[in-house]
Scaffold this motif. Structure first.
Motif, PDB file in Angstrom:
ATOM      1  N   PHE A  15       0.854  -1.190   0.000  1.00 51.60           N
ATOM      2  CA  PHE A  15       0.000   0.000   0.000  1.00 51.60           C
ATOM      3  C   PHE A  15       0.891   1.242   0.000  1.00 51.60           C
ATOM      4  O   PHE A  15       1.183   1.808   1.058  1.00 51.60           O
ATOM      5  N   PRO A  16       1.347   1.711  -1.176  1.00 50.41           N
ATOM      6  CA  PRO A  16       2.048   2.989  -1.255  1.00 50.41           C
ATOM      7  C   PRO A  16       0.988   4.091  -1.229  1.00 50.41           C
ATOM      8  O   PRO A  16       0.237   4.253  -2.177  1.00 50.41           O
ATOM      9  N   THR A  17       0.917   4.860  -0.159  1.00 49.99           N
ATOM     10  CA  THR A  17      -0.289   5.638   0.114  1.00 49.99           C
ATOM     11  C   THR A  17      -0.322   7.038  -0.496  1.00 49.99           C
ATOM     12  O   THR A  17      -1.398   7.611  -0.635  1.00 49.99           O
ATOM     13  N   SER A  18       0.829   7.594  -0.867  1.00 49.31           N
ATOM     14  CA  SER A  18       0.825   8.983  -1.316  1.00 49.31           C
ATOM     15  C   SER A  18       0.440   9.115  -2.785  1.00 49.31           C
ATOM     16  O   SER A  18       0.771   8.260  -3.618  1.00 49.31           O
ATOM     17  N   PHE A  19      -0.254  10.193  -3.117  1.00 51.91           N
ATOM     18  CA  PHE A  19      -0.796  10.402  -4.458  1.00 51.91           C
ATOM     19  C   PHE A  19       0.282  10.308  -5.528  1.00 51.91           C
ATOM     20  O   PHE A  19       0.099   9.672  -6.573  1.00 51.91           O
ATOM     21  N   GLY A  20       1.432  10.934  -5.296  1.00 52.69           N
ATOM     22  CA  GLY A  20       2.487  10.996  -6.295  1.00 52.69           C
ATOM     23  C   GLY A  20       3.284   9.725  -6.474  1.00 52.69           C
ATOM     24  O   GLY A  20       4.170   9.656  -7.332  1.00 52.69           O
ATOM     25  N   TYR A  21       3.008   8.700  -5.695  1.00 49.69           N
ATOM     26  CA  TYR A  21       3.712   7.427  -5.839  1.00 49.69           C
ATOM     27  C   TYR A  21       3.280   6.649  -7.089  1.00 49.69           C
ATOM     28  O   TYR A  21       4.033   5.836  -7.603  1.00 49.69           O
ATOM     29  N   TYR A  22       2.054   6.873  -7.541  1.00 50.79           N
ATOM     30  CA  TYR A  22       1.469   5.943  -8.499  1.00 50.79           C
ATOM     31  C   TYR A  22       2.147   5.937  -9.871  1.00 50.79           C
ATOM     32  O   TYR A  22       2.554   4.882 -10.374  1.00 50.79           O
ATOM     33  N   ASN A  23       2.223   7.109 -10.457  1.00 48.29           N
ATOM     34  CA  ASN A  23       2.709   7.200 -11.837  1.00 48.29           C
ATOM     35  C   ASN A  23       4.000   8.010 -11.879  1.00 48.29           C
ATOM     36  O   ASN A  23       3.998   9.196 -11.560  1.00 48.29           O
ATOM     37  N   PRO A  24       5.137   7.364 -12.187  1.00 43.86           N
ATOM     38  CA  PRO A  24       5.263   6.023 -12.788  1.00 43.86           C
ATOM     39  C   PRO A  24       5.660   4.915 -11.818  1.00 43.86           C
ATOM     40  O   PRO A  24       5.765   3.765 -12.225  1.00 43.86           O
ATOM     41  N   PHE A  25       5.908   5.251 -10.548  1.00 43.25           N
ATOM     42  CA  PHE A  25       6.643   4.346  -9.668  1.00 43.25           C
ATOM     43  C   PHE A  25       5.898   3.042  -9.366  1.00 43.25           C
ATOM     44  O   PHE A  25       6.451   1.951  -9.507  1.00 43.25           O
ATOM     45  N   VAL A  26       4.642   3.145  -8.928  1.00 42.84           N
ATOM     46  CA  VAL A  26       3.877   1.928  -8.643  1.00 42.84           C
ATOM     47  C   VAL A  26       3.615   1.146  -9.924  1.00 42.84           C
ATOM     48  O   VAL A  26       3.769  -0.083  -9.963  1.00 42.84           O
ATOM     49  N   LYS A  27       3.229   1.843 -10.970  1.00 47.54           N
ATOM     50  CA  LYS A  27       2.910   1.166 -12.230  1.00 47.54           C
ATOM     51  C   LYS A  27       4.106   0.371 -12.757  1.00 47.54           C
ATOM     52  O   LYS A  27       3.970  -0.788 -13.173  1.00 47.54           O
ATOM     53  N   GLU A  28       5.270   0.970 -12.736  1.00 50.93           N
ATOM     54  CA  GLU A  28       6.448   0.296 -13.263  1.00 50.93           C
ATOM     55  C   GLU A  28       6.893  -0.859 -12.359  1.00 50.93           C
ATOM     56  O   GLU A  28       7.315  -1.920 -12.851  1.00 50.93           O
ATOM     57  N   THR A  29       6.808  -0.671 -11.054  1.00 50.33           N
ATOM     58  CA  THR A  29       7.210  -1.730 -10.133  1.00 50.33           C
ATOM     59  C   THR A  29       6.249  -2.911 -10.201  1.00 50.33           C
ATOM     60  O   THR A  29       6.661  -4.070 -10.085  1.00 50.33           O
ATOM     61  N   ALA A  30       4.974  -2.631 -10.416  1.00 49.17           N
ATOM     62  CA  ALA A  30       3.991  -3.712 -10.543  1.00 49.17           C
ATOM     63  C   ALA A  30       4.306  -4.598 -11.738  1.00 49.17           C
ATOM     64  O   ALA A  30       4.105  -5.821 -11.687  1.00 49.17           O
ATOM     65  N   VAL A  31       4.822  -4.024 -12.813  1.00 46.27           N
ATOM     66  CA  VAL A  31       5.201  -4.822 -13.982  1.00 46.27           C
ATOM     67  C   VAL A  31       6.367  -5.744 -13.636  1.00 46.27           C
ATOM     68  O   VAL A  31       6.412  -6.909 -14.064  1.00 46.27           O
ATOM     69  N   ASP A  32       7.304  -5.256 -12.826  1.00 46.28           N
ATOM     70  CA  ASP A  32       8.481  -6.038 -12.456  1.00 46.28           C
ATOM     71  C   ASP A  32       8.153  -7.171 -11.482  1.00 46.28           C
ATOM     72  O   ASP A  32       8.891  -8.156 -11.423  1.00 46.28           O
ATOM     73  N   TYR A  33       7.077  -7.030 -10.716  1.00 43.69           N
ATOM     74  CA  TYR A  33       6.711  -8.027  -9.702  1.00 43.69           C
ATOM     75  C   TYR A  33       5.255  -8.452  -9.912  1.00 43.69           C
ATOM     76  O   TYR A  33       4.366  -8.065  -9.154  1.00 43.69           O
ATOM     77  N   PRO A  34       5.003  -9.260 -10.925  1.00 42.25           N
ATOM     78  CA  PRO A  34       3.618  -9.599 -11.276  1.00 42.25           C
ATOM     79  C   PRO A  34       2.881 -10.439 -10.238  1.00 42.25           C
ATOM     80  O   PRO A  34       1.653 -10.501 -10.272  1.00 42.25           O
ATOM     81  N   ASP A  35       3.612 -11.078  -9.308  1.00 43.28           N
ATOM     82  CA  ASP A  35       2.956 -11.896  -8.290  1.00 43.28           C
ATOM     83  C   ASP A  35       2.656 -11.119  -7.013  1.00 43.28           C
ATOM     84  O   ASP A  35       2.158 -11.692  -6.039  1.00 43.28           O
TER      85      ASP A  35
END
Length: 370
Positions: free
Chosen positions: A98-118
């Motif tokens: 749960f990365p909670t801050s608004f500015g975390y999502y794009n690109p950081f969460v999106k890109e990390t989610a691709v690297d860790y699909p599980d």
């Protein structure tokens, strides 16, 4: 079990030799007897505001069997959050983040989610779209109605008929909160107005104190805010003898006599839902939102200064809200420049997509969005 916050970015770097080979420990959702969930905050977890509201939600997971909670605070909206997420995954086996801050999502969460699909990533802010990774998602709440209830209490409390609002930026959600608070107060007395001052950013304690003092100097005797940490705002207002309505979480401990009520996030509802589904091996929803009815938000308990009349009216309106479909924004409604923004007979409940692009301040608000 709660792990105390540490600097995972430094820990990951210091262990780079160990991590040279892939070390990704994941919990299979279909066979999860236990779960490690990680929470990342942009500021201190005890800020009496945005970050604390999420930390209180994380704490609620401690009562659940099989849950290990990891937390890291003061993580900037930069590549630092990627390092924190990777550390939680690689060093601790976190499978739900749960990365909670608004500015975390794009690109950081999106890109990390691709690297860790599980690994499942859920971000606060409602930014996920169908084009984004399927192991990512968003959650958010509708809090304008809770602000409307705070406005009713403020409307009963004010003697000057002048309220104050310290706000960060004139974006739709902030404007909705200002408008809802004002409309709640005007339902008590149509002559009440709200003076708003925008500080320009989410965490500007010096400007927040200056704005609070300026509003009180201009006659405001009840104030509220929409900034990341209301701590300075509450302490400044209460120190001047003004009454306050809180935001994000309860600030009553900071001003026990001057605190009236507040609009709070109730993230425990959201986090427990995600954790229960993960433990059960169920698919996690990619996009969830809710308000008072769904338990995503709540109102602070009334302070000692709140009158019986204020309690009765607010409780009656809240009961109507809990039936569902309540609309704070309804016509006929004009903005503070005299333009009709909602026609007679038209109403927008909090789920209405039209509210997502709100760009006006309602009649009775003194201030400008530009």
């Amino acid at each position: 079990m709660t792990m105390l916050p540490i600097n995972r970015r430094r820990l990951l770097i210091s262990g780079s030799a160990l991590l040279a080979a892939p070390l990704i420990m994941r919990v299979s959702p279909a066979a999860a007897a236990s779960l490690t969930a990680g929470f990342i905050y942009v500021g201190p977890r005890d800020d009496f505001g945005y970050n604390q509201s999420h930390a209180e939600g994380a704490a609620a997971l401690n009562a659940m069997d099989g849950i290990t909670v990891l937390e890291e605070e003061n993580v900037p909206e930069s590549n630092d959050v990627v390092k924190s997420m990777e550390s939680m995954i690689q060093l601790d086996g976190a499978s739900l983040l749960f990365p909670t801050s608004f500015g975390y999502y794009n690109p950081f969460v999106k890109e990390t989610a691709v690297d860790y699909p599980d690994v499942q990533f859920r971000h606060c802010g409602g930014l996920w779209s169908e084009a984004d990774p399927k192991n990512a998602g968003s959650y958010f709440g509708y809090i304008g109605t809770a602000q409307y209830l705070s406005g009713i209490v403020a409307g009963h409390q004010t003697k000057s008929k002048r309220l104050g609002f310290v706000a960060a930026k004139p974006i739709p959600q902030v404007l909705m909160n200002i408008n809802a608070f004002t409309l709640g107060a005007k339902s008590v007395d149509p002559e009440i107005s709200t003076q708003v001052i925008f500080t320009g950013d989410w965490a500007q304690p010096v400007k927040e104190a200056e704005a609070t003092n300026a509003l009180i100097d201009q006659g405001a005797d009840v104030l509220t805010c929409h900034v990341d940490s209301p701590k300075v705002f509450v302490q400044t207002a209460a120190g001047r003898g003004a009454f306050v309505c809180g935001y994000h979480t309860s600030q009553a401990p900071l001003a026990p006599e001057q605190y009236l009520t507040g609009a709070e996030w109730n993230w425990a509802t959201v986090y427990k839902m995600f954790a229960e589904k993960a433990l059960a091996g169920e698919a996690l929803p990619n996009f969830v939102r809710g308000g008072l009815v769904e338990g995503f938000v709540k109102t602070s308990p009334y302070g000692p200064a709140v009158s019986e009349a204020a309690r009765n009216q607010t409780d009656a309106v809240k009961a109507e809200v809990m039936k569902g479909g309540f609309a704070v924004i309804k016509g006929p409604l004009k903005d503070n420049r005299g333009n009709e923004v909602v026609a007679a007979g038209k109403a927008y409940p909090e789920t209405a997509v039209e509210l997502e692009s709100m760009d006006y301040l309602v009649e009775g608000v003194l201030g400008s969005t530009s």
